[in-house]
Design an enzyme around this catalytic site. Structure first.
Site, PDB file in Angstrom:
ATOM      1  N   GLU A  15       0.845  -1.198   0.000  1.00 32.52           N
ATOM      2  CA  GLU A  15       0.000   0.000   0.000  1.00 32.52           C
ATOM      3  C   GLU A  15       0.882   1.251   0.000  1.00 32.52           C
ATOM      4  OE1 GLU A  15      -3.625   0.835   2.707  1.00 32.52           O
ATOM      5  OE2 GLU A  15      -2.074   2.203   3.452  1.00 32.52           O
ATOM      6  N   ALA A  36     -10.010  10.863   2.723  1.00 33.57           N
ATOM      7  CA  ALA A  36     -11.458  11.024   2.925  1.00 33.57           C
ATOM      8  C   ALA A  36     -11.835  12.498   3.008  1.00 33.57           C
ATOM      9  CB  ALA A  36     -11.898  10.298   4.186  1.00 33.57           C
ATOM     10  N   ARG A  61     -16.053   3.394   3.027  1.00 29.39           N
ATOM     11  CA  ARG A  61     -16.785   4.554   3.526  1.00 29.39           C
ATOM     12  C   ARG A  61     -15.825   5.724   3.693  1.00 29.39           C
ATOM     13  NH1 ARG A  61     -18.468   4.581   9.638  1.00 29.39           N
ATOM     14  NH2 ARG A  61     -16.413   5.542   9.791  1.00 29.39           N
ATOM     15  N   TYR A 119     -12.233  -6.241   9.223  1.00 27.97           N
ATOM     16  CA  TYR A 119     -11.621  -5.941  10.517  1.00 27.97           C
ATOM     17  C   TYR A 119     -11.551  -7.196  11.385  1.00 27.97           C
ATOM     18  CZ  TYR A 119     -12.666  -1.449   8.568  1.00 27.97           C
ATOM     19  OH  TYR A 119     -12.710  -0.381   7.706  1.00 27.97           O
TER      20      TYR A 119
HETATM   21  P1  FAD Z   1     -18.359   0.067   6.234  1.00 33.40           P
HETATM   22  O1  FAD Z   1     -18.231  -1.246   5.565  1.00 33.40           O
HETATM   23  O2  FAD Z   1     -19.488   0.951   5.817  1.00 33.40           O
HETATM   24  O3  FAD Z   1     -18.447  -0.189   7.800  1.00 33.40           O
HETATM   25  C1  FAD Z   1     -18.428   0.924   8.699  1.00 33.40           C
HETATM   26  C2  FAD Z   1     -19.242   0.586   9.945  1.00 33.40           C
HETATM   27  O4  FAD Z   1     -20.636   0.486   9.583  1.00 33.40           O
HETATM   28  C3  FAD Z   1     -18.889  -0.770  10.586  1.00 33.40           C
HETATM   29  O5  FAD Z   1     -18.938  -0.609  11.983  1.00 33.40           O
HETATM   30  C4  FAD Z   1     -19.983  -1.696  10.099  1.00 33.40           C
HETATM   31  O6  FAD Z   1     -20.227  -2.777  10.999  1.00 33.40           O
HETATM   32  C5  FAD Z   1     -21.162  -0.733  10.056  1.00 33.40           C
HETATM   33  N1  FAD Z   1     -22.220  -1.179   9.120  1.00 33.40           N
HETATM   34  C6  FAD Z   1     -22.054  -1.621   7.862  1.00 33.40           C
HETATM   35  N2  FAD Z   1     -23.245  -1.928   7.318  1.00 33.40           N
HETATM   36  C7  FAD Z   1     -24.183  -1.670   8.255  1.00 33.40           C
HETATM   37  C8  FAD Z   1     -25.610  -1.779   8.321  1.00 33.40           C
HETATM   38  N3  FAD Z   1     -26.308  -2.234   7.269  1.00 33.40           N
HETATM   39  N4  FAD Z   1     -26.247  -1.409   9.467  1.00 33.40           N
HETATM   40  C9  FAD Z   1     -25.551  -0.938  10.526  1.00 33.40           C
HETATM   41  N5  FAD Z   1     -24.205  -0.812  10.528  1.00 33.40           N
HETATM   42  C10 FAD Z   1     -23.536  -1.180   9.418  1.00 33.40           C
HETATM   43  N6  FAD Z   1      -9.966   5.399   4.981  1.00 33.40           N
HETATM   44  C11 FAD Z   1      -9.770   6.447   4.137  1.00 33.40           C
HETATM   45  O7  FAD Z   1     -10.264   7.535   4.417  1.00 33.40           O
HETATM   46  N7  FAD Z   1      -9.041   6.299   2.985  1.00 33.40           N
HETATM   47  C12 FAD Z   1      -8.496   5.121   2.614  1.00 33.40           C
HETATM   48  O8  FAD Z   1      -7.849   5.025   1.577  1.00 33.40           O
HETATM   49  C13 FAD Z   1      -8.677   3.991   3.486  1.00 33.40           C
HETATM   50  N8  FAD Z   1      -8.157   2.764   3.187  1.00 33.40           N
HETATM   51  C14 FAD Z   1      -8.423   1.687   4.015  1.00 33.40           C
HETATM   52  C15 FAD Z   1      -7.925   0.418   3.658  1.00 33.40           C
HETATM   53  C16 FAD Z   1      -8.170  -0.680   4.489  1.00 33.40           C
HETATM   54  C17 FAD Z   1      -7.641  -2.054   4.079  1.00 33.40           C
HETATM   55  C18 FAD Z   1      -8.905  -0.529   5.692  1.00 33.40           C
HETATM   56  C19 FAD Z   1      -9.140  -1.699   6.601  1.00 33.40           C
HETATM   57  C20 FAD Z   1      -9.399   0.729   6.053  1.00 33.40           C
HETATM   58  C21 FAD Z   1      -9.164   1.843   5.214  1.00 33.40           C
HETATM   59  N9  FAD Z   1      -9.652   3.108   5.522  1.00 33.40           N
HETATM   60  C22 FAD Z   1      -9.447   4.181   4.677  1.00 33.40           C
HETATM   61  C23 FAD Z   1     -10.389   3.332   6.776  1.00 33.40           C
HETATM   62  C24 FAD Z   1     -11.911   3.107   6.597  1.00 33.40           C
HETATM   63  O9  FAD Z   1     -12.451   4.086   5.752  1.00 33.40           O
HETATM   64  C25 FAD Z   1     -12.524   3.189   7.998  1.00 33.40           C
HETATM   65  O10 FAD Z   1     -12.128   2.054   8.737  1.00 33.40           O
HETATM   66  C26 FAD Z   1     -14.016   3.406   8.086  1.00 33.40           C
HETATM   67  O11 FAD Z   1     -14.305   3.681   9.452  1.00 33.40           O
HETATM   68  C27 FAD Z   1     -14.891   2.204   7.674  1.00 33.40           C
HETATM   69  O12 FAD Z   1     -14.813   1.968   6.340  1.00 33.40           O
HETATM   70  P2  FAD Z   1     -15.520   0.662   5.700  1.00 33.40           P
HETATM   71  O13 FAD Z   1     -15.341   0.808   4.247  1.00 33.40           O
HETATM   72  O14 FAD Z   1     -15.041  -0.557   6.360  1.00 33.40           O
HETATM   73  O15 FAD Z   1     -17.056   0.964   6.103  1.00 33.40           O
END
Ligand code: FAD
Length: 289
Positions: free
Chosen positions: A17, A51, A106, A144
């Site tokens: 990355e 973000a 997200r 996670y």
């Molecule tokens: P989601 O999948 O939407 O999950 C977020 C939360 O919502 C979780 O607690 C989940 O349980 C909950 N949730 C999901 N669906 C539902 C539902 N239907 N009802 C209720 N709750 C729900 N951040 C950046 O800003 N830029 C990046 O480039 C970046 N790269 C990343 C790369 C990796 C490999 C990882 C692990 C994280 C990265 N992040 C990045 C951080 C990430 O954006 C954050 O961890 C963020 O808080 C969650 O993103 P997500 O895509 O997992 O969200």
């Protein structure tokens, strides 16, 4: 190349990355570091997306630099600061730049953000659906092993993850972890709920003890005592900390590969020497002569 096809041919992948520069004046130095990392010929490289919107303009440009080195790029894309129009603009730009893979996220909430305000998307899975409908990309998602920090239980988080995968995710990349048993437990539970896409283990070689505090508080990752002792012992000696961090990460990866993980994704923090240290340590283990 579309990443969803990579694991049909390869048993295990090595990927790195990189993150884009925060300002124009840093572009040349980041581009040069990314080129050096790409020259190690990983199976692919991902490029993060700010973000807050600050660094987002550079993600595509850095991804193009990766591809110019003959390495497949995975562009991160977050919706947290963007509506549907902006997302479509980004998708058009990525398509035009020849990028075929997106990590759909997200995004971290920027300071002062109100998550309850009405928006075009609510969860990453909504972005997955949007990209799937747009067409032409292989899509990854985040997961996670220790549960997402905002989710009250790992079980619920896993249920949401399964829904996200079912929206069209081809592979998952994990949050960093320092105790492999956290990943093995997660993989077992993921399999039980029917998640069958490749899960790539996110590994962070810790080379700077000070930067760990912020990263850990954001990610909710726990530190095993064995690793805490390393941080305590070497935090004042940067060279020793770097060496110990690379060795710890390499040991984690040897164990992961021995236990059948489909890929190791290394958070390089744009440090070519760290990426090279990992690539050299694992060349035979990963079958990369
Ligand atoms: P989601 O999948 O939407 O999950 C977020 C939360 O919502 C979780 O607690 C989940 O349980 C909950 N949730 C999901 N669906 C539902 C539902 N239907 N009802 C209720 N709750 C729900 N951040 C950046 O800003 N830029 C990046 O480039 C970046 N790269 C990343 C790369 C990796 C490999 C990882 C692990 C994280 C990265 N992040 C990045 C951080 C990430 O954006 C954050 O961890 C963020 O808080 C969650 O993103 P997500 O895509 O997992 O969200």
């Amino acid at each position: 190349m579309k990443l969803k096809d990579v694991w049909k041919k390869k048993e295990v992948t090595l990927s790195f990355e990189a993150f884009p520069p925060k300002k124009d004046s840093d572009f040349a130095s980041v581009a040069s570091a990314v080129e050096k990392i790409a020259q190690l010929k990983p199976d692919f490289m991902s490029v993060t997306y700010g973000a807050g919107g600050g660094t987002s303009a550079y993600t595509g440009k850095i991804a193009q630099i990766v591809q110019a080195q003959g390495v497949t790029a995975l562009a991160h894309l977050t919706w947290v600061s963007s509506g549907r129009d902006r997302i479509h603009h980004e998708l058009d730009a990525l398509r035009q730049a020849g990028i075929e893979n997106i990590l759909a996220l997200r995004g971290d909430y920027p300071e002062g953000y109100d998550p309850s305000a009405p928006r075009d998307y609510r969860y990453a899975r909504d972005l997955v659906e949007e990209i799937r409908a747009y067409g032409g990309f292989s899509i990854g998602g985040a997961c996670y092993p220790e549960g997402h920090v905002e989710c009250p239980s790992q079980k619920e988080d896993l249920r949401h993850l399964k829904e996200k995968v079912d929206c069209g995710v081809d592979f998952l990349v994990t949050q960093m972890f320092f105790d492999n048993s956290a990943l093995y437990s997660f993989l077992y539970r993921a399999q039980q709920v029917g998640i069958t896409v490749p899960v790539l283990a996110g590994i962070m070689p810790v080379t700077n003890a000070a930067q760990m505090t912020r990263i850990l508080s954001l990610s909710g990752t726990t530190l095993p005592n064995r690793f805490r002792m390393i941080l305590d012992k070497f935090r004042e000696r940067p060279d020793a900390m770097k060496q110990a961090g690379i060795v710890y990460a390499a040991e984690q990866m040897v164990d992961l590969v021995a236990n059948g993980v489909r890929g190791v994704h290394v958070y390089t923090m744009n440090k070519p020497d760290v990426a090279a240290g990992i690539a050299e340590n694992l060349s035979k283990v990963l079958g990369r002569t």
